[in-house]
Each structure stands twice: as C-alpha cells, then as structure tokens.
Design a protein around this motif. Sequence first.
Motif, short mmCIF file in Angstrom:
data_model
loop_
_atom_site.label_atom_id
_atom_site.label_comp_id
_atom_site.label_asym_id
_atom_site.label_seq_id
_atom_site.Cartn_x
_atom_site.Cartn_y
_atom_site.Cartn_z
N GLU A 57 38.41 18.92 34.03
CA GLU A 57 39.30 19.03 35.17
C GLU A 57 38.86 20.07 36.18
OE1 GLU A 57 43.82 20.18 35.60
OE2 GLU A 57 43.31 19.32 33.95
N LEU A 58 39.07 19.74 37.31
CA LEU A 58 38.57 20.51 38.47
C LEU A 58 39.66 21.59 38.65
CD1 LEU A 58 36.82 21.53 40.81
CD2 LEU A 58 37.74 19.81 42.44
N VAL A 59 39.45 22.96 38.49
CA VAL A 59 40.46 23.90 38.83
C VAL A 59 39.68 24.76 40.14
CG1 VAL A 59 41.73 26.01 37.94
CG2 VAL A 59 41.01 24.16 36.38
N ILE A 60 40.73 24.86 41.07
CA ILE A 60 40.23 25.31 42.53
C ILE A 60 40.84 26.56 42.53
CG2 ILE A 60 40.54 25.18 44.91
CD1 ILE A 60 40.80 22.42 44.67
N ASP A 61 39.83 27.61 42.29
CA ASP A 61 40.42 29.13 42.43
C ASP A 61 39.90 30.03 43.54
OD1 ASP A 61 37.91 29.05 41.92
OD2 ASP A 61 37.69 30.56 40.11
#
Length: 122
Positions: A57-61
């Motif tokens: 899953e892409l987690v945008i931080d």
Amino acid sequence: MQDFNEILENIKFFLQENKKKTIFICSLLIFMTFCAVIVLSISGKKKKLPPIEPQKELVIDQKLLIPDGPVVPDGYITERKTQKNWSKEDIEKWFTTPTEQEIQKLSDTNDRTVSEIIGAAP
C-alpha cells in the motif's frame, strides 16, 4: 515402387510366421505407453504456481514533487496561427518554381516507384 497390397501381404505373413515376436512387440509397446502415461500424469501434478505476494500500500508521508520539465528558451514560440493563404511576400521569399529538368526527374522517380510496386502484375 512396391504395391500397397504387396506390403500388406508381407506384414500379414510376418505376423503369422512370428507370433511370439509379434506378441512380445505388442506387449512391449503397451507397457511403454502405460509408463509414458504414468510419467506424464506425475510430472503434470508437480507444477505449482508461485505464491501471490500481497500488493504494498502506498503511504504518502511527504508532498509529491513534480519533476522540472525541459527548459524553453526565451522567444521560442511553441505554436502560431497560420494563414489560409500565403501572402505575396511569403511566396517570393519561400517558393521556388521548379525547372523542367527537376519536374522530369521527379516524374521518372515516381514512374520507377510505381513500377516497383506493381512489379510484373498484369
């Protein structure tokens, strides 16, 4: 060249005269076929697909950054409106009237190209 009936007669004669050899050859062929079926069925079952990995899953931080595009020099025009017809000045500046020799050379080249495409077609 031998006749087909003569070949059949030779095979019948061989089978009648050599019954023990015929039975041995037939049983050997049946045994080999049976073994081939067993080997193919065993080897077919061992094929397993690799396990499917779960997608990450892409987690945008952080804020996504757009890369810089190519630099366009000053005064460069990417598009312009074109006129429907050339002006007299444009004609005099850009158009050169072809000579008779140039027209003939173009005609010959076109004729050669058509001949290559058509070939020997009737």
